[in-house]
Write an enzyme that holds these catalytic residues in place. Structure first.
Site, PDB file in Angstrom:
ATOM      1  N   ILE A 124      -4.621 -40.414 -12.347  1.00 55.51           N
ATOM      2  CA  ILE A 124      -4.373 -41.822 -12.693  1.00 55.51           C
ATOM      3  C   ILE A 124      -2.955 -41.928 -13.239  1.00 55.51           C
ATOM      4  O   ILE A 124      -2.576 -41.203 -14.154  1.00 55.51           O
ATOM      5  CB  ILE A 124      -5.430 -42.370 -13.681  1.00 55.51           C
ATOM      6  CG1 ILE A 124      -5.052 -43.745 -14.250  1.00 55.51           C
ATOM      7  CG2 ILE A 124      -5.719 -41.428 -14.843  1.00 55.51           C
ATOM      8  CD1 ILE A 124      -5.671 -44.882 -13.549  1.00 55.51           C
ATOM      9  N   THR A 127       1.645 -44.148 -16.929  1.00 54.36           N
ATOM     10  CA  THR A 127       2.876 -43.959 -17.696  1.00 54.36           C
ATOM     11  C   THR A 127       4.114 -43.870 -16.792  1.00 54.36           C
ATOM     12  O   THR A 127       4.078 -43.250 -15.734  1.00 54.36           O
ATOM     13  CB  THR A 127       2.752 -42.674 -18.547  1.00 54.36           C
ATOM     14  OG1 THR A 127       1.541 -42.762 -19.293  1.00 54.36           O
ATOM     15  CG2 THR A 127       3.924 -42.507 -19.494  1.00 54.36           C
ATOM     16  N   PHE A 157       4.532 -37.769 -16.557  1.00 54.03           N
ATOM     17  CA  PHE A 157       3.497 -37.113 -17.375  1.00 54.03           C
ATOM     18  C   PHE A 157       2.113 -37.226 -16.725  1.00 54.03           C
ATOM     19  O   PHE A 157       1.102 -37.371 -17.425  1.00 54.03           O
ATOM     20  CB  PHE A 157       3.397 -37.731 -18.784  1.00 54.03           C
ATOM     21  CG  PHE A 157       4.673 -37.794 -19.573  1.00 54.03           C
ATOM     22  CD1 PHE A 157       5.660 -36.828 -19.430  1.00 54.03           C
ATOM     23  CD2 PHE A 157       4.886 -38.820 -20.503  1.00 54.03           C
ATOM     24  CE1 PHE A 157       6.826 -36.885 -20.182  1.00 54.03           C
ATOM     25  CE2 PHE A 157       6.047 -38.883 -21.262  1.00 54.03           C
ATOM     26  CZ  PHE A 157       7.023 -37.913 -21.088  1.00 54.03           C
ATOM     27  N   GLN A 242     -14.954 -44.882 -22.804  1.00 51.69           N
ATOM     28  CA  GLN A 242     -15.339 -43.582 -22.231  1.00 51.69           C
ATOM     29  C   GLN A 242     -14.168 -42.590 -22.254  1.00 51.69           C
ATOM     30  O   GLN A 242     -14.340 -41.416 -22.583  1.00 51.69           O
ATOM     31  CB  GLN A 242     -15.828 -43.775 -20.792  1.00 51.69           C
ATOM     32  CG  GLN A 242     -16.246 -42.479 -20.146  1.00 51.69           C
ATOM     33  CD  GLN A 242     -17.055 -42.715 -18.886  1.00 51.69           C
ATOM     34  OE1 GLN A 242     -18.023 -43.443 -18.904  1.00 51.69           O
ATOM     35  NE2 GLN A 242     -16.658 -42.085 -17.798  1.00 51.69           N
ATOM     36  N   GLU A 243     -12.958 -43.079 -21.919  1.00 57.57           N
ATOM     37  CA  GLU A 243     -11.793 -42.189 -21.896  1.00 57.57           C
ATOM     38  C   GLU A 243     -11.514 -41.600 -23.274  1.00 57.57           C
ATOM     39  O   GLU A 243     -11.248 -40.419 -23.434  1.00 57.57           O
ATOM     40  CB  GLU A 243     -10.553 -42.969 -21.448  1.00 57.57           C
ATOM     41  CG  GLU A 243     -10.600 -43.363 -20.004  1.00 57.57           C
ATOM     42  CD  GLU A 243      -9.419 -44.220 -19.595  1.00 57.57           C
ATOM     43  OE1 GLU A 243      -9.499 -44.815 -18.535  1.00 57.57           O
ATOM     44  OE2 GLU A 243      -8.417 -44.288 -20.351  1.00 57.57           O
ATOM     45  N   LEU A 338      -4.445 -18.717 -41.366  1.00 52.22           N
ATOM     46  CA  LEU A 338      -5.359 -17.664 -41.834  1.00 52.22           C
ATOM     47  C   LEU A 338      -5.281 -16.401 -40.963  1.00 52.22           C
ATOM     48  O   LEU A 338      -5.737 -15.336 -41.370  1.00 52.22           O
ATOM     49  CB  LEU A 338      -6.806 -18.185 -41.881  1.00 52.22           C
ATOM     50  CG  LEU A 338      -7.083 -19.200 -42.995  1.00 52.22           C
ATOM     51  CD1 LEU A 338      -8.457 -19.841 -42.808  1.00 52.22           C
ATOM     52  CD2 LEU A 338      -6.987 -18.548 -44.376  1.00 52.22           C
ATOM     53  N   GLY A 365      -3.523 -42.806 -25.111  1.00 51.41           N
ATOM     54  CA  GLY A 365      -3.196 -43.790 -26.155  1.00 51.41           C
ATOM     55  C   GLY A 365      -2.904 -43.020 -27.432  1.00 51.41           C
ATOM     56  O   GLY A 365      -3.733 -42.213 -27.872  1.00 51.41           O
ATOM     57  N   THR A 366      -1.717 -43.220 -28.005  1.00 55.07           N
ATOM     58  CA  THR A 366      -1.364 -42.431 -29.196  1.00 55.07           C
ATOM     59  C   THR A 366      -2.256 -42.852 -30.375  1.00 55.07           C
ATOM     60  O   THR A 366      -2.836 -43.941 -30.370  1.00 55.07           O
ATOM     61  CB  THR A 366       0.115 -42.639 -29.612  1.00 55.07           C
ATOM     62  OG1 THR A 366       0.278 -43.990 -30.046  1.00 55.07           O
ATOM     63  CG2 THR A 366       1.070 -42.345 -28.475  1.00 55.07           C
ATOM     64  N   GLU A 368      -1.299 -43.760 -33.165  1.00 57.80           N
ATOM     65  CA  GLU A 368      -0.761 -44.974 -33.812  1.00 57.80           C
ATOM     66  C   GLU A 368      -1.341 -46.214 -33.119  1.00 57.80           C
ATOM     67  O   GLU A 368      -1.686 -47.203 -33.784  1.00 57.80           O
ATOM     68  CB  GLU A 368       0.777 -45.004 -33.731  1.00 57.80           C
ATOM     69  CG  GLU A 368       1.480 -43.974 -34.612  1.00 57.80           C
ATOM     70  CD  GLU A 368       1.361 -42.543 -34.074  1.00 57.80           C
ATOM     71  OE1 GLU A 368       1.305 -42.368 -32.845  1.00 57.80           O
ATOM     72  OE2 GLU A 368       1.314 -41.600 -34.891  1.00 57.80           O
TER      73      GLU A 368
END
Ligand SMILES: Cc1cc2nc3c(=O)[nH]c(=O)nc-3n(C[C@H](O)[C@H](O)[C@H](O)COP(=O)(O)OP(=O)(O)OC[C@H]3O[C@@H](n4cnc5c(N)ncnc54)[C@H](O)[C@@H]3O)c2cc1C
Length: 380
Positions: A124, A127, A157, A242-243, A338, A365-366, A368
Site C-alpha cells: 500500500i 507516503t 518508504f 485494524q491497521e 541489562l 501513523g506516528t 504524535e
C-alpha cells in the site's frame, strides 16, 4: 500471569503450527535475509500453502474465512521469534483488506486467490517524499483520459515495495477537492512507466524490503480504480482500527518475548560473583516492565475482542498503537541495558529488537498523530 481468554483452542492449535513453520522455514534463514534486504519469495508461497496469508478471505476466493484472531496469531509468532522481516501482517492485515472490502467482484476474482497463495504480494503506497502524516498533501496524480488513468508521482518508504506484485496507490484524482479528491488505484508491477527505486538502507527491519516507487505516465485501465473515485480517504480511515491494532499486537508480542529472554539472560550472567538477576536494579527494572506488559496484554486482547465484534473505534485503536509501540521500544531499550555490551551486539535478539521496534512509533501513523486523534476526542 493473567490467562488470556480471547483465543479459542483452535487458535492455539493454529499457533502451534505457525510457530513450527516459522522455526523451520524462517528462523534459520533470517540472518541471510537481513543481508539480502528481503525475505525469500519462497517463504510467501510456503506460508500460502499453510493458510497463513489473508486467513480472513472468503471461501469463494480460496480463503478459509476465519476471524482476525488468526491474523493476530501469525503476527504474534513472527514477532516472538524476532522475524521482523516477515511482512505478512502488512499484506494480510493492512493491504489486502482494501481489496476485500472495496474491490468489485472482477478485482477480487482476479487478485485474491494469488494474495492467499503468496503469488501476489500486495503493498500500500500512501507516503510520498514530501508528505507522510498529512495525507491531504498527496501529490501523485491520476488523470482519467478515455478509458485509462494516467498516473504521475512518487511514493517512498513502501514496505514490500520491491517484492510486491500489486500496489494500491493513493492518488489525487481531483486537485481541488482536498481529502475528497483522493482515490485508490491498483497498479501491477511491470506496468510501463512504473519503476522501483533501490532498497532503502534502514537502521532496523533489515530483512524487510522498503523502497521508493516511481510513476511516470503510467497508464492503467479505469477498471483498476478501487471502490469509488474520491473515496480513497474514507477507505483509508475505515481501515485504521485494524491497521493500528495490528501494529500494537506485534509490538506487545515482541515486548513479551524480549522480557522473557532477558529474564533468562540475567539469571545466567554473573558480575561481582553474583547473577545479574541478584541486583536490586535488575529486579526493579524487570518487575516494572513485566507489570506494564501485563497491563498492555489485557488491553490489547480486549481491543482484539472488540475488533472481531466490529466494535473497535479509531480512538481506542490509536491508544493501543501509541502505548504498545512506546512500551515495546522501552522494553527493548532497558533490556538491552541489562545485557551490557552483549546487548549491543547484532547477534543478540535484544539488539535487533532495539533497532526494529524504533520504527513502530513512526509508521502506521506516528504516535504524535495518535495523540492528536485521542486529544481531539477528549477535548472536542
Ligand atoms: C520502515 C517503514 C515502513 C513504512 N511502510 C510504509 C508503507 O508500506 N506504506 C506507506 O504508505 N508508508 C509507509 N511508511 C511511511 C510512514 O507511514 C511515515 O513515515 C509516517 O506516516 C510519518 O510520515 P513522515 O515520515 O512523512 O513524517 P512527517 O509527517 O514529516 O513527520 C515528522 C515529524 O513531525 C511530526 N508531526 C507531523 N505532523 C504533526 C502534527 N500535526 N502535530 C504534531 N507533530 C506532527 C511527526 O509525528 C514526526 O515526529 C513506512 C515508514 C517506515 C520508516
Amino acid at each position: 500471569m493473567i490467562p488470556r481468554s480471547v483465543f479459542e483452542p483452535e487458535h492455539e492449535q493454529f499457533r502451534d503450527s505457525v510457530r513450527k513453520f516459522f522455526e523451520v522455514e524462517a528462523v534459520p534463514f533470517h540472518e541471510q535475509w537481513e543481508k539480502d534486504g528481503q525475505i525469500d519469495r519462497d517463504l510467501w508461497l510456503k506460508a500460502g500453502k499453510l493458510g497463513l496469508l489473508v486467513p480472513t478471505a472468503d471461501e469463494v476466493y480460496g480463503g478459509v474465512a476465519v476471524d482476525f484472531r488468526y491474523n493476530a496469531v501469525v503476527s504474534e509468532e513472527a514477532s516472538r521469534l524476532g522475524l521482523s522481516g516477515v511482512g505478512f501482517f502488512l499484506h494480510s492485515d493492512i493491504a489486502v483488506p482494501y481489496l476485500l472490502k472495496n474491490g468489485n467482484e472482477a478485482q477480487k476474482q482476479k487478485y485474491i486467490a494469488g494474495c492467499i497463495s503468496g503469488e501476489t504480494i500486495v503493498a500500500i503506497a500512501m507516503t510520498e517524499p514530501g508528505t507522510g502524516s498529512d495525507l491531504q498533501g498527496i501529490k501523485t496524480t491520476a488523470v482519467l483520459e478515455g478509458d485509462e488513468y494516467v498516473i504521475n508521482g512518487a511514493k517512498t518508504f513502501i514496505t514490500c515495495g520491491l517484492q510486491s506484485d500489486l500496489v494500491i496507490v493513493v492518488c489525487r484524482t481531483d486537485p481541488n477537492a482536498g481529502s475528497k479528491g483522493l482515490s485508490l488505484i491498483l497498479v501491477e508491477s511491470g506496468t510501463e512507466g512504473f519503476s522501483k527505486g533501490a532498497k532503502l538502507e534502514k537502521i532496523g527491519l533489515k530483512a524487510q524490503d522498503t523502497s521508493e516507487l516511481f510513476f511516470q505516465d503510467v497508464r492503467v485501465p479505469k477498471e483498476n480504480l478501487l471502490g469509488e473515485e474520491g473515496m480513497g480517504f474514507v477507505y483509508l480511515m475505515r481501515e485504521l482500527p485494524q491497521e493500528r491494532l495490528s501494529i500494537a499486537i506485534a509490538a506487545t508480542a515482541s515486548a513479551e518475548s524480549i522480557l522473557a529472554q532477558t529474564v533468562d539472560y540475567v539469571k545466567q550472567r554473573k558480575a561481582f560473583g553474583k547473577p545479574i538477576a541478584a541486583f536490586q536494579n535488575s529486579q526493579f527494572e524487570l518487575a516494572e516492565l513485566d507489570a506494564k506488559i501485563s497491563c498492555m496484554r489485557v488491553f490489547i486482547d480486549k481491543c482484539l475482542e472488540l475488533l472481531i465484534n466490529k466494535e473497535l473505534d479509531t480512538v481506542t485503536a490509536s491508544k493501543a498503537k501509541m502505548l504498545a509501540t512506546d512500551l515495546s521500544f522501552d522494553v527493548a531499550n532497558r533490556c538491552l541495558q541489562l545485557h551490557g555490551g552483549y546487548g549491543y551486539m547484532w547477534e543478540y535478539p535484544v539488539a535487533r529488537a532495539f533497532a526494529d521496534t524504533r520504527v513502530l512509533s513512526i509508521y502506521g501513523g506516528t504516535n504524535e498523530i495518535m495523540k492528536l486523534i485521542i486529544g481531539r476526542e477528549l477535548l472536542g
